[in-house]
Design a protein around this motif. Sequence first.
Motif, mmCIF file in Angstrom:
data_model
loop_
_atom_site.group_PDB
_atom_site.id
_atom_site.type_symbol
_atom_site.label_atom_id
_atom_site.label_comp_id
_atom_site.label_asym_id
_atom_site.label_seq_id
_atom_site.Cartn_x
_atom_site.Cartn_y
_atom_site.Cartn_z
ATOM 1 N N VAL A 100 0.859 -1.182 0.000
ATOM 2 C CA VAL A 100 0.000 0.000 0.000
ATOM 3 C C VAL A 100 0.898 1.236 0.000
ATOM 4 N N VAL A 103 -0.603 8.067 -2.413
ATOM 5 C CA VAL A 103 -0.442 8.649 -3.750
ATOM 6 C C VAL A 103 -0.610 10.157 -3.794
ATOM 7 N N SER A 109 -4.611 6.288 -1.049
ATOM 8 C CA SER A 109 -3.647 5.197 -1.204
ATOM 9 C C SER A 109 -4.092 4.234 -2.288
ATOM 10 N N ARG A 110 -3.170 3.443 -2.734
ATOM 11 C CA ARG A 110 -3.495 2.373 -3.665
ATOM 12 C C ARG A 110 -2.564 1.207 -3.407
ATOM 13 N N LYS A 111 -3.015 0.025 -3.880
ATOM 14 C CA LYS A 111 -2.214 -1.179 -3.706
ATOM 15 C C LYS A 111 -1.445 -1.454 -4.987
#
Length: 125
Positions: A100, A103, A109-111
Amino acid sequence: QVRLVETGGGLVQAGGSLRLSCAASGSVSSINTMNWYRQTPGKERELVATSSTFGSTQYADSVKGRFTISRDNAKNTVYLQMNSLKPEDTAVYYCYAEVVVIVNVEGASRKIDCWGQGTQVTVSA
């Protein structure tokens, strides 16, 4: 940018042991699943062991009772302790992590899927 670096591979005699390590570095906010895979020439990559976010583990039948996966979340590191090694364990071992990352400044957030470069394990008869 996130990087996974594996260490610990090498040459060992059958019956011996090795311990692989895989450390994540870079813009890591947290890590979900961390897995170990292995691959031999001409074959598909095989899932060897998994470790979930909260530490539950699963193993391929071929390594149950011989390999142990563990992780240190504070160090963003996963380990694979390999005991009673057999010649058929010979392969390039890869670690994988679902990482994670943050951004933007609002904290979105992103995975992302991350792979290590692989480390060779060779077990002689």
